[in-house]
Design a protein around this motif. Structure first.
Motif, PDB file in Angstrom:
ATOM      1  N   MET A  82       0.845  -1.190   0.000  1.00 27.05           N
ATOM      2  CA  MET A  82       0.000   0.000   0.000  1.00 27.05           C
ATOM      3  C   MET A  82       0.880   1.239   0.000  1.00 27.05           C
ATOM      4  O   MET A  82       1.862   1.317   0.738  1.00 27.05           O
ATOM      5  N   GLY A  83       0.548   2.222  -0.808  1.00 27.47           N
ATOM      6  CA  GLY A  83       1.303   3.461  -0.856  1.00 27.47           C
ATOM      7  C   GLY A  83       0.944   4.380   0.301  1.00 27.47           C
ATOM      8  O   GLY A  83       0.381   3.956   1.301  1.00 27.47           O
ATOM      9  N   ARG A  84       1.263   5.622   0.139  1.00 28.73           N
ATOM     10  CA  ARG A  84       0.999   6.609   1.186  1.00 28.73           C
ATOM     11  C   ARG A  84      -0.501   6.750   1.407  1.00 28.73           C
ATOM     12  O   ARG A  84      -1.271   6.890   0.459  1.00 28.73           O
ATOM     13  N   ALA A  85      -0.907   6.717   2.674  1.00 33.02           N
ATOM     14  CA  ALA A  85      -2.333   6.790   2.999  1.00 33.02           C
ATOM     15  C   ALA A  85      -2.855   8.208   2.802  1.00 33.02           C
ATOM     16  O   ALA A  85      -2.120   9.192   2.974  1.00 33.02           O
ATOM     17  N   HIS A  86      -4.131   8.305   2.468  1.00 30.10           N
ATOM     18  CA  HIS A  86      -4.803   9.584   2.290  1.00 30.10           C
ATOM     19  C   HIS A  86      -5.962   9.693   3.279  1.00 30.10           C
ATOM     20  O   HIS A  86      -6.582   8.690   3.621  1.00 30.10           O
ATOM     21  N   VAL A  87      -6.239  10.902   3.736  1.00 29.24           N
ATOM     22  CA  VAL A  87      -7.338  11.172   4.647  1.00 29.24           C
ATOM     23  C   VAL A  87      -8.202  12.271   4.056  1.00 29.24           C
ATOM     24  O   VAL A  87      -7.704  13.367   3.742  1.00 29.24           O
ATOM     25  N   ALA A  88      -9.480  11.992   3.891  1.00 27.59           N
ATOM     26  CA  ALA A  88     -10.444  13.013   3.461  1.00 27.59           C
ATOM     27  C   ALA A  88     -10.968  13.738   4.699  1.00 27.59           C
ATOM     28  O   ALA A  88     -10.995  13.166   5.800  1.00 27.59           O
ATOM     29  N   TRP A  89     -11.394  14.984   4.526  1.00 25.78           N
ATOM     30  CA  TRP A  89     -11.945  15.712   5.674  1.00 25.78           C
ATOM     31  C   TRP A  89     -12.873  16.822   5.212  1.00 25.78           C
ATOM     32  O   TRP A  89     -12.857  17.260   4.067  1.00 25.78           O
ATOM     33  N   CYS A  90     -13.687  17.276   6.160  1.00 22.25           N
ATOM     34  CA  CYS A  90     -14.523  18.463   5.997  1.00 22.25           C
ATOM     35  C   CYS A  90     -14.184  19.443   7.107  1.00 22.25           C
ATOM     36  O   CYS A  90     -13.725  19.039   8.179  1.00 22.25           O
ATOM     37  N   THR A  91     -14.399  20.714   6.852  1.00 18.73           N
ATOM     38  CA  THR A  91     -14.235  21.713   7.902  1.00 18.73           C
ATOM     39  C   THR A  91     -15.457  22.611   7.950  1.00 18.73           C
ATOM     40  O   THR A  91     -16.138  22.825   6.946  1.00 18.73           O
ATOM     41  N   TYR A  92     -15.724  23.130   9.147  1.00 19.06           N
ATOM     42  CA  TYR A  92     -16.836  24.055   9.366  1.00 19.06           C
ATOM     43  C   TYR A  92     -16.313  25.211  10.215  1.00 19.06           C
ATOM     44  O   TYR A  92     -15.692  24.982  11.258  1.00 19.06           O
ATOM     45  N   GLY A  93     -16.562  26.421   9.779  1.00 22.94           N
ATOM     46  CA  GLY A  93     -16.108  27.596  10.509  1.00 22.94           C
ATOM     47  C   GLY A  93     -14.737  28.064  10.076  1.00 22.94           C
ATOM     48  O   GLY A  93     -13.971  27.322   9.463  1.00 22.94           O
ATOM     49  N   GLU A  94     -14.437  29.325  10.381  1.00 24.43           N
ATOM     50  CA  GLU A  94     -13.161  29.935  10.019  1.00 24.43           C
ATOM     51  C   GLU A  94     -12.093  29.632  11.075  1.00 24.43           C
ATOM     52  O   GLU A  94     -12.381  29.598  12.265  1.00 24.43           O
ATOM     53  N   ARG A  95     -10.891  29.443  10.601  1.00 19.45           N
ATOM     54  CA  ARG A  95      -9.799  29.111  11.506  1.00 19.45           C
ATOM     55  C   ARG A  95      -9.129  30.368  12.039  1.00 19.45           C
ATOM     56  O   ARG A  95      -8.917  31.337  11.313  1.00 19.45           O
ATOM     57  N   SER A  96      -8.793  30.322  13.330  1.00 17.43           N
ATOM     58  CA  SER A  96      -7.987  31.377  13.944  1.00 17.43           C
ATOM     59  C   SER A  96      -6.853  30.701  14.704  1.00 17.43           C
ATOM     60  O   SER A  96      -6.590  29.511  14.519  1.00 17.43           O
ATOM     61  N   ASP A  97      -6.192  31.437  15.574  1.00 24.53           N
ATOM     62  CA  ASP A  97      -4.979  30.925  16.204  1.00 24.53           C
ATOM     63  C   ASP A  97      -5.225  29.696  17.089  1.00 24.53           C
ATOM     64  O   ASP A  97      -4.427  28.766  17.097  1.00 24.53           O
ATOM     65  N   ASP A  98      -6.345  29.698  17.831  1.00 27.91           N
ATOM     66  CA  ASP A  98      -6.526  28.647  18.847  1.00 27.91           C
ATOM     67  C   ASP A  98      -7.984  28.198  18.895  1.00 27.91           C
ATOM     68  O   ASP A  98      -8.604  28.178  19.954  1.00 27.91           O
ATOM     69  N   ASN A  99      -8.538  27.845  17.746  1.00 26.66           N
ATOM     70  CA  ASN A  99      -9.955  27.476  17.765  1.00 26.66           C
ATOM     71  C   ASN A  99     -10.258  26.183  17.018  1.00 26.66           C
ATOM     72  O   ASN A  99     -11.400  25.931  16.636  1.00 26.66           O
ATOM     73  N   VAL A 100      -9.245  25.336  16.816  1.00 24.36           N
ATOM     74  CA  VAL A 100      -9.454  24.107  16.051  1.00 24.36           C
ATOM     75  C   VAL A 100      -9.975  22.998  16.969  1.00 24.36           C
ATOM     76  O   VAL A 100      -9.395  22.713  18.024  1.00 24.36           O
ATOM     77  N   VAL A 101     -11.074  22.382  16.555  1.00 26.25           N
ATOM     78  CA  VAL A 101     -11.630  21.214  17.232  1.00 26.25           C
ATOM     79  C   VAL A 101     -11.731  20.094  16.210  1.00 26.25           C
ATOM     80  O   VAL A 101     -12.213  20.300  15.090  1.00 26.25           O
ATOM     81  N   VAL A 102     -11.283  18.907  16.573  1.00 24.90           N
ATOM     82  CA  VAL A 102     -11.375  17.738  15.700  1.00 24.90           C
ATOM     83  C   VAL A 102     -12.565  16.890  16.137  1.00 24.90           C
ATOM     84  O   VAL A 102     -12.716  16.594  17.325  1.00 24.90           O
ATOM     85  N   LEU A 103     -13.401  16.516  15.188  1.00 23.21           N
ATOM     86  CA  LEU A 103     -14.584  15.700  15.452  1.00 23.21           C
ATOM     87  C   LEU A 103     -14.446  14.387  14.689  1.00 23.21           C
ATOM     88  O   LEU A 103     -14.275  14.391  13.465  1.00 23.21           O
ATOM     89  N   LEU A 104     -14.509  13.265  15.404  1.00 23.55           N
ATOM     90  CA  LEU A 104     -14.260  11.952  14.819  1.00 23.55           C
ATOM     91  C   LEU A 104     -15.533  11.108  14.819  1.00 23.55           C
ATOM     92  O   LEU A 104     -16.190  10.956  15.859  1.00 23.55           O
ATOM     93  N   HIS A 105     -15.836  10.535  13.662  1.00 25.47           N
ATOM     94  CA  HIS A 105     -17.113   9.850  13.465  1.00 25.47           C
ATOM     95  C   HIS A 105     -17.097   8.415  13.984  1.00 25.47           C
ATOM     96  O   HIS A 105     -16.056   7.834  14.295  1.00 25.47           O
TER      97      HIS A 105
END
Length: 311
Positions: free
Chosen positions: A1-24
């Protein structure tokens, strides 16, 4: 298997300290808010009670990143991905994927996005186990963890049942859709609340579940289902919980057979014994695994309070 790929979606604008990861969870995709087509089985649109205006994960204030877990057939490397050497889907030839692999893939995705630290990682079911594994693997990257409907390990009977999915599907390879429909119908029996409705209402509910299982078998990949179930069954976080450094909120539902409250409380006690600030919240009777999403409004207050204090 070659290099793995990850698909994703984002909601909201990014700033310095506002990233939240949501896992299904096991059968969902990274399309947390849809689109929803109105079909009997919907891989997307599962987080509408968590993400949105007035919700705990409000895109007006947070940048919510939703990865597609490794092995899921909705864009990330999975059995439906094409092997560049053969030009054919990997199918059953794709190597086994673990919760550790999923956590590493999410971390690599975040590095690619130049995210050094996230305010929180929120995970549901299988995604909850990945969230804890990620927090243990890269404690410096995770500010807090929210786990919905997951414990450090599945009950033994379910580990055995899910661990047999690959073998069962292989034995019924002549009719994979029929086999997958049967497997998913059994899974639906685990995640819904026990029926105490009149027999006619219960019959209608079963018909709806049967239709969902049929639609699932038409849209999901049998090899991917086997891969994900094997990862779920094989996950045991007992040895790594002591490496978590972030505060943790654990939410359980009283009738959740995938993450029984006793198991979740065991996880709570182990995290607390390691010196972590750990919180526990339980949905009462008659709620089961699915209710942690469908009835997530009941979790809004503890979620908001936890994210506000730990963010």
């Amino acid at each position: 298997m070659g290099r793995a790929h990850v698909a994703w979606c984002t909601y909201g604008e990014r700033s310095d300290d506002n990233v939240v990861v949501l896992l299904h969870d096991l059968a969902h995709s990274h399309q947390a808010l849809g689109p929803v087509t109105g079909g009997a089985y919907e891989p997307g649109g599962w987080a509408t009670e968590l993400v949105g205006e007035g919700r705990p994960l409000d895109p007006a204030a947070l940048h919510v990143v939703v990865p597609n877990l490794l092995g899921s057939p909705f864009g990330s490397t999975s059995p439906v991905s094409v092997d560049p050497q053969s030009g054919q889907p990997y199918g059953g030839a794709l190597p086994t994927v673990t919760v550790l692999d999923m956590a590493r893939a999410v971390a690599a995705m975040l590095r690619g996005m130049k995210v050094e630290r996230v305010r929180a990682v929120v995970g549901m079911g299988l995604g909850g186990m990945v969230a804890l594994r990620l927090a243990a693997l890269f404690p410096e990257q995770v500010g807090s963890v929210v786990v919905l409907g997951a414990a450090k390990v599945l009950p033994e009977s379910l580990r055995e049942r899910l661990g047999q999915v690959r073998h069962t599907l292989r034995m019924e390879a002549a009719d994979p859709r029929r086999a997958l429909r049967k497997q998913y119908l059994e899974y639906l029996g685990l995640v819904r609340a026990p029926g105490d409705a009149p027999s006619d209402a219960e019959a209608r509910a079963y018909q709806a579940l049967d239709a969902e299982a049929q639609a699932f078998a038409e849209h999901f990949d049998a090899h991917a289902w086997a891969l994900l179930c094997t990862a779920y069954a094989g996950a045991d976080l007992s040895e790594c919980l002591g490496e978590v450094r972030a505060p943790v909120l654990l939410a359980a539902a009283v009738n959740d057979v995938l993450a029984p409250p006793s198991r979740v409380r065991d996880t709570y006690h182990q995290l607390s014994a390691a010196g972590l600030r750990t919180h526990y919240h339980e949905l009462p009777e008659p709620f089961a695994h699915r209710a942690l999403l469908t009835e997530a409004r009941r979790l809004h207050a503890p979620l908001r309070d936890f994210l506000r204090r730990r963010g």
